[in-house]
Design a protein around this motif. Structure first.
Motif, mmCIF file in Angstrom:
data_model
loop_
_atom_site.group_PDB
_atom_site.id
_atom_site.type_symbol
_atom_site.label_atom_id
_atom_site.label_comp_id
_atom_site.label_asym_id
_atom_site.label_seq_id
_atom_site.Cartn_x
_atom_site.Cartn_y
_atom_site.Cartn_z
ATOM 1 N N ARG A 195 0.837 -1.206 0.000
ATOM 2 C CA ARG A 195 0.000 0.000 0.000
ATOM 3 C C ARG A 195 0.872 1.257 0.000
ATOM 4 O O ARG A 195 0.702 2.141 -0.836
ATOM 5 C CB ARG A 195 -0.950 0.000 1.198
ATOM 6 N N TYR A 196 1.838 1.328 0.919
ATOM 7 C CA TYR A 196 2.645 2.553 0.924
ATOM 8 C C TYR A 196 3.601 2.603 -0.258
ATOM 9 O O TYR A 196 3.866 3.688 -0.795
ATOM 10 C CB TYR A 196 3.337 2.790 2.271
ATOM 11 N N MET A 197 4.106 1.470 -0.690
ATOM 12 C CA MET A 197 4.996 1.481 -1.857
ATOM 13 C C MET A 197 4.269 2.021 -3.086
ATOM 14 O O MET A 197 4.854 2.729 -3.903
ATOM 15 C CB MET A 197 5.539 0.071 -2.143
ATOM 16 N N ASN A 198 2.996 1.701 -3.207
ATOM 17 C CA ASN A 198 2.215 2.162 -4.356
ATOM 18 C C ASN A 198 1.721 3.595 -4.200
ATOM 19 O O ASN A 198 1.589 4.313 -5.183
ATOM 20 C CB ASN A 198 1.045 1.213 -4.609
ATOM 21 N N GLU A 199 1.471 4.041 -2.964
ATOM 22 C CA GLU A 199 0.858 5.346 -2.749
ATOM 23 C C GLU A 199 1.849 6.489 -2.543
ATOM 24 O O GLU A 199 1.535 7.635 -2.834
ATOM 25 C CB GLU A 199 -0.109 5.278 -1.568
ATOM 26 N N VAL A 200 3.029 6.203 -2.027
ATOM 27 C CA VAL A 200 3.986 7.277 -1.726
ATOM 28 C C VAL A 200 4.539 7.875 -3.033
ATOM 29 O O VAL A 200 4.679 7.164 -4.034
ATOM 30 C CB VAL A 200 5.124 6.751 -0.815
ATOM 31 N N PRO A 201 4.836 9.168 -3.047
ATOM 32 C CA PRO A 201 5.487 9.754 -4.222
ATOM 33 C C PRO A 201 6.846 9.092 -4.473
ATOM 34 O O PRO A 201 7.574 8.773 -3.533
ATOM 35 C CB PRO A 201 5.662 11.231 -3.838
ATOM 36 N N LYS A 202 7.159 8.916 -5.763
ATOM 37 C CA LYS A 202 8.399 8.259 -6.155
ATOM 38 C C LYS A 202 9.112 9.115 -7.204
ATOM 39 O O LYS A 202 8.470 9.778 -8.002
ATOM 40 C CB LYS A 202 8.100 6.863 -6.718
ATOM 41 N N LEU A 203 10.431 9.027 -7.167
ATOM 42 C CA LEU A 203 11.260 9.778 -8.111
ATOM 43 C C LEU A 203 12.300 8.823 -8.682
ATOM 44 O O LEU A 203 12.966 8.110 -7.928
ATOM 45 C CB LEU A 203 11.940 10.944 -7.383
ATOM 46 N N VAL A 204 12.427 8.814 -9.993
ATOM 47 C CA VAL A 204 13.384 7.944 -10.675
ATOM 48 C C VAL A 204 14.474 8.798 -11.303
ATOM 49 O O VAL A 204 14.192 9.752 -12.024
ATOM 50 C CB VAL A 204 12.707 7.114 -11.791
ATOM 51 N N ALA A 205 15.724 8.431 -11.026
ATOM 52 C CA ALA A 205 16.871 9.093 -11.645
ATOM 53 C C ALA A 205 17.224 8.324 -12.912
ATOM 54 O O ALA A 205 17.577 7.144 -12.841
ATOM 55 C CB ALA A 205 18.052 9.093 -10.685
ATOM 56 N N SER A 206 17.091 8.976 -14.051
ATOM 57 C CA SER A 206 17.393 8.286 -15.305
ATOM 58 C C SER A 206 17.707 9.291 -16.412
ATOM 59 O O SER A 206 17.071 10.343 -16.510
ATOM 60 C CB SER A 206 16.205 7.424 -15.744
ATOM 61 N N HIS A 207 18.678 8.926 -17.236
ATOM 62 C CA HIS A 207 18.992 9.720 -18.420
ATOM 63 C C HIS A 207 18.334 9.123 -19.655
ATOM 64 O O HIS A 207 18.401 9.719 -20.739
ATOM 65 C CB HIS A 207 20.512 9.807 -18.633
ATOM 66 N N THR A 208 17.704 7.951 -19.512
ATOM 67 C CA THR A 208 17.084 7.296 -20.662
ATOM 68 C C THR A 208 15.559 7.248 -20.586
ATOM 69 O O THR A 208 14.903 7.249 -21.609
ATOM 70 C CB THR A 208 17.627 5.861 -20.833
ATOM 71 N N MET A 209 14.993 7.202 -19.381
ATOM 72 C CA MET A 209 13.536 7.202 -19.229
ATOM 73 C C MET A 209 13.024 8.642 -19.250
ATOM 74 O O MET A 209 13.686 9.542 -18.754
ATOM 75 C CB MET A 209 13.128 6.597 -17.868
ATOM 76 N N THR A 210 11.833 8.815 -19.791
ATOM 77 C CA THR A 210 11.198 10.134 -19.734
ATOM 78 C C THR A 210 9.844 10.068 -19.039
ATOM 79 O O THR A 210 9.359 11.087 -18.546
ATOM 80 C CB THR A 210 11.024 10.734 -21.139
ATOM 81 N N THR A 211 9.231 8.905 -19.004
ATOM 82 C CA THR A 211 7.952 8.728 -18.321
ATOM 83 C C THR A 211 8.007 7.452 -17.504
ATOM 84 O O THR A 211 8.831 6.567 -17.745
ATOM 85 C CB THR A 211 6.778 8.634 -19.313
ATOM 86 N N ALA A 212 7.100 7.362 -16.540
ATOM 87 C CA ALA A 212 7.027 6.188 -15.678
ATOM 88 C C ALA A 212 5.566 5.770 -15.535
ATOM 89 O O ALA A 212 4.677 6.616 -15.405
ATOM 90 C CB ALA A 212 7.617 6.512 -14.311
ATOM 91 N N SER A 213 5.328 4.477 -15.536
ATOM 92 C CA SER A 213 3.951 3.983 -15.481
ATOM 93 C C SER A 213 3.451 3.706 -14.063
ATOM 94 O O SER A 213 2.253 3.676 -13.828
ATOM 95 C CB SER A 213 3.838 2.699 -16.314
ATOM 96 N N TRP A 214 4.350 3.511 -13.103
ATOM 97 C CA TRP A 214 3.937 3.211 -11.734
ATOM 98 C C TRP A 214 3.345 4.476 -11.122
ATOM 99 O O TRP A 214 3.958 5.552 -11.192
ATOM 100 C CB TRP A 214 5.142 2.717 -10.952
ATOM 101 N N GLN A 215 2.195 4.342 -10.518
ATOM 102 C CA GLN A 215 1.479 5.513 -9.984
ATOM 103 C C GLN A 215 2.350 6.356 -9.059
ATOM 104 O O GLN A 215 3.186 5.841 -8.341
ATOM 105 C CB GLN A 215 0.208 5.080 -9.268
ATOM 106 N N HIS A 216 2.127 7.660 -9.101
ATOM 107 C CA HIS A 216 2.804 8.648 -8.253
ATOM 108 C C HIS A 216 4.312 8.702 -8.489
ATOM 109 O O HIS A 216 5.079 8.915 -7.559
ATOM 110 C CB HIS A 216 2.513 8.411 -6.771
ATOM 111 N N THR A 217 4.732 8.494 -9.737
ATOM 112 C CA THR A 217 6.163 8.478 -10.058
ATOM 113 C C THR A 217 6.502 9.572 -11.050
ATOM 114 O O THR A 217 5.811 9.756 -12.046
ATOM 115 C CB THR A 217 6.584 7.114 -10.651
ATOM 116 N N GLU A 218 7.594 10.270 -10.755
ATOM 117 C CA GLU A 218 8.163 11.253 -11.670
ATOM 118 C C GLU A 218 9.569 10.794 -12.050
ATOM 119 O O GLU A 218 10.201 10.045 -11.311
ATOM 120 C CB GLU A 218 8.260 12.620 -11.004
#
Length: 186
Positions: free
Chosen positions: A74-97
């Motif tokens: 529940r918290y893994m899915n609901e908490v805001p997430k940030l991905v460090a990447s030079h190749t990704m531009t979008t993320a499909s997992w909810q609450h992810t930038e």
């Protein structure tokens, strides 16, 4: 101001995964009631989860469908997430930038919220954040197993990194939780 805490589980000989990507069987040797309780505690205090691209991809595949640990999922899915990447531009997992400038983004976010920021896994990312002086605490779970080979959590450096011990705690499975504050590099 938010503290940035790097959290990972390693084998006694320092590997955070086996020889193959996502070979995390050493987690089985440390998982138990105490580590579950720690995971739930993290869920109560976390304001942001941070991942490198590879760790994000594994987490995004696992947690949205996990039914074994629903409170953690529940918290893994609901908490805001940030991905460090030079190749990704979008993320499909909810609450992810996604960001391609993780250092700048974390410097901004740590002043905008006082809840803890956790970097899960992501050894290469942790290494770069340590070098940038952005890690306030290393929290390492040492699983009671020797892998013999694998991917080391700490990368090779030409300079020493000094740490101040904050806490050691033995847990019910015979694993150990180590908490260290990195010394500020001048």
């Amino acid at each position: 101001m938010a503290r940035i805490i790097a959290w990972d589980i390693i084998s006694l000989d320092g590997f955070f995964e086996g020889n193959e990507p996502w070979d995390l069987r050493h987690h089985e040797y440390i998982w138990g009631a105490d580590l579950r309780e720690l995971s739930l505690q993290i869920g109560q205090e976390v304001g942001l989860l941070v991942f490198g691209r590879k760790t994000y991809q594994g987490m995004a595949q696992h947690w949205p469908t996990d039914t074994i640990e629903p409170e953690i999922a529940r918290y893994m899915n609901e908490v805001p997430k940030l991905v460090a990447s030079h190749t990704m531009t979008t993320a499909s997992w909810q609450h992810t930038e996604v960001t391609d400038d993780i250092e700048l983004e974390l410097r901004h976010r740590r002043i905008s919220d006082d809840r803890s920021i956790y970097v899960f896994g992501s050894a290469a990312l942790v290494d770069s954040l340590l070098s940038a002086g952005l890690i306030d605490e290393l929290m390492i779970g040492v699983a009671p197993v020797v892998l013999g080979s694998g991917n080391p959590f700490f990368k090779t450096h030409s300079t020493r990194r000094e740490l101040t011990l904050l806490e050691t705690r033995t847990i019910d499975t015979g694993g150990v939780i180590l908490r260290y504050a990195p010394e500020v590099q001048s």
